[in-house]
Design a protein around this motif. Structure first.
Motif, PDB file in Angstrom:
ATOM      1  N   VAL A 180       0.839  -1.203   0.000  1.00  0.00           N
ATOM      2  CA  VAL A 180       0.000   0.000   0.000  1.00  0.00           C
ATOM      3  C   VAL A 180       0.878   1.258   0.000  1.00  0.00           C
ATOM      4  O   VAL A 180       0.642   2.203  -0.762  1.00  0.00           O
ATOM      5  N   LEU A 181       1.897   1.250   0.850  1.00  0.00           N
ATOM      6  CA  LEU A 181       2.799   2.411   0.912  1.00  0.00           C
ATOM      7  C   LEU A 181       3.573   2.570  -0.398  1.00  0.00           C
ATOM      8  O   LEU A 181       3.757   3.683  -0.898  1.00  0.00           O
ATOM      9  N   GLY A 182       4.026   1.435  -0.949  1.00  0.00           N
ATOM     10  CA  GLY A 182       4.770   1.504  -2.199  1.00  0.00           C
ATOM     11  C   GLY A 182       3.912   1.982  -3.359  1.00  0.00           C
ATOM     12  O   GLY A 182       4.367   2.775  -4.196  1.00  0.00           O
ATOM     13  N   ALA A 183       2.665   1.509  -3.416  1.00  0.00           N
ATOM     14  CA  ALA A 183       1.763   1.953  -4.479  1.00  0.00           C
ATOM     15  C   ALA A 183       1.447   3.433  -4.345  1.00  0.00           C
ATOM     16  O   ALA A 183       1.396   4.160  -5.343  1.00  0.00           O
ATOM     17  N   TRP A 184       1.222   3.878  -3.105  1.00  0.00           N
ATOM     18  CA  TRP A 184       0.982   5.315  -2.883  1.00  0.00           C
ATOM     19  C   TRP A 184       2.183   6.129  -3.353  1.00  0.00           C
ATOM     20  O   TRP A 184       2.029   7.173  -3.984  1.00  0.00           O
ATOM     21  N   ALA A 185       3.402   5.657  -3.040  1.00  0.00           N
ATOM     22  CA  ALA A 185       4.602   6.377  -3.439  1.00  0.00           C
ATOM     23  C   ALA A 185       4.714   6.469  -4.960  1.00  0.00           C
ATOM     24  O   ALA A 185       5.120   7.501  -5.505  1.00  0.00           O
ATOM     25  N   LYS A 186       4.319   5.391  -5.651  1.00  0.00           N
ATOM     26  CA  LYS A 186       4.430   5.401  -7.111  1.00  0.00           C
ATOM     27  C   LYS A 186       3.344   6.234  -7.771  1.00  0.00           C
ATOM     28  O   LYS A 186       3.570   6.835  -8.830  1.00  0.00           O
ATOM     29  N   VAL A 187       2.158   6.264  -7.160  1.00  0.00           N
ATOM     30  CA  VAL A 187       1.031   6.948  -7.790  1.00  0.00           C
ATOM     31  C   VAL A 187       0.931   8.408  -7.351  1.00  0.00           C
ATOM     32  O   VAL A 187       0.700   9.292  -8.166  1.00  0.00           O
ATOM     33  N   ARG A 188       1.107   8.660  -6.055  1.00  0.00           N
ATOM     34  CA  ARG A 188       0.878   9.992  -5.508  1.00  0.00           C
ATOM     35  C   ARG A 188       2.133  10.660  -4.962  1.00  0.00           C
ATOM     36  O   ARG A 188       2.102  11.836  -4.607  1.00  0.00           O
ATOM     37  N   GLY A 189       3.218   9.923  -4.863  1.00  0.00           N
ATOM     38  CA  GLY A 189       4.414  10.471  -4.244  1.00  0.00           C
ATOM     39  C   GLY A 189       5.174  11.417  -5.154  1.00  0.00           C
ATOM     40  O   GLY A 189       4.905  11.545  -6.355  1.00  0.00           O
ATOM     41  N   GLY A 190       6.156  12.082  -4.555  1.00  0.00           N
ATOM     42  CA  GLY A 190       7.018  12.967  -5.307  1.00  0.00           C
ATOM     43  C   GLY A 190       8.126  12.204  -6.011  1.00  0.00           C
ATOM     44  O   GLY A 190       8.188  10.971  -5.956  1.00  0.00           O
TER      45      GLY A 190
END
Length: 239
Positions: free
Chosen positions: A44-54
């Motif tokens: 979940v954290l990795g997907a968030w980083a790829k989709v919404r992260g800087g």
């Protein structure tokens, strides 16, 4: 001397191995579940980083998934188990402890399975989020839904619906990866089968029994995941 039959080998009496194999199967399920849950959180954290992260978080997530999907899972277990043992021993020596301090085998195996499966979880969740139609989110915005409510009622359920098939595949991989944890000495199913095979001189029999138990666990869990997929797909038109 006649060799014992399968039923005798699986008996729970003093001459049987049923209780030991059952305990090993329970340990296998525990390792798989804990590793899978750990991997899901990482995913979940990795997907968030790829989709919404800087840019930095995306780079970190890309490196993580590239590395963990490119090296053998067994190597990750070795690195965590022996590297963790070396680190703990070094810290212990600073406080006056002597000798080798081993990293707990269960913890090393669970973390290794979680870290390796986290890379797979990341890609599954990322693809599932990308599959959510923008119009559904835009409609929620037009209705005045706050961001958290949109996530809880629109984004999360739809992402989970798209992710379930991939999550099922990841679970099957994690279940098989749990057998690698036997190298740390954890008394899971494969390890117990090795002990039984060495004690009785019947390796084929016990490894065949272990394969049947793995298959049974996999079949039951596949049925549960299929039912969950069907539940979350209610009301969706199928082509």
């Amino acid at each position: 001397m006649t060799q014992p039959g399968i039923l005798e080998l699986l008996s729970f009496g003093p001459d049987g191995w049923g209780n030991i194999l059952l305990a090993g199967a329970m340990m296998t399920i525990l390792i798989a579940l804990s590793g899978y849950a750990t991997g899901a959180v990482i995913g979940v954290l990795g997907a968030w980083a790829k989709v919404r992260g800087g840019p930095v978080t995306r780079l970190v997530a890309d490196v993580y998934t590239t590395v963990l999907r490119g090296i053998p899972d067994l190597l990750v277990i070795y690195l965590l188990y022996f590297g963790g043992s070396a680190a703990i021993s070094a810290v212990g020596h600073l406080f006056g402890a002597e000798g080798f301090i081993g990293f707990p085998g269960f913890l090393a195996g669970m973390l290794a399975v979680g870290i390796t499966s986290g890379a797979q979880h990341t890609e599954v969740f990322r693809g599932a989020f990308r599959a959510v139609q923008p119009g559904e989110i835009e409609a929620a915005i037009a209705c005045g839904m706050p961001r958290w409510l949109r996530f809880r009622r629109i984004v999360a359920p739809l992402t989970l619906r798209h992710a379930l098939p991939g999550l099922g595949n990841v679970w099957q991989v994690v279940l098989k990866e749990s057998a690698l944890v036997s190298i740390t000495g954890v008394a899971e199913l494969l390890r117990q089968s090795q002990v039984a095979a060495g004690s009785t001189g019947l390796p084929f029999d016990f490894y065949l029994i272990a394969g049947g138990i793995y298959l049974a666990i996999s079949t039951v869990s596949s049925a549960v995941l299929h039912r969950a997929e069907h539940h979350f797909s209610r009301g969706v038109r199928r082509n």
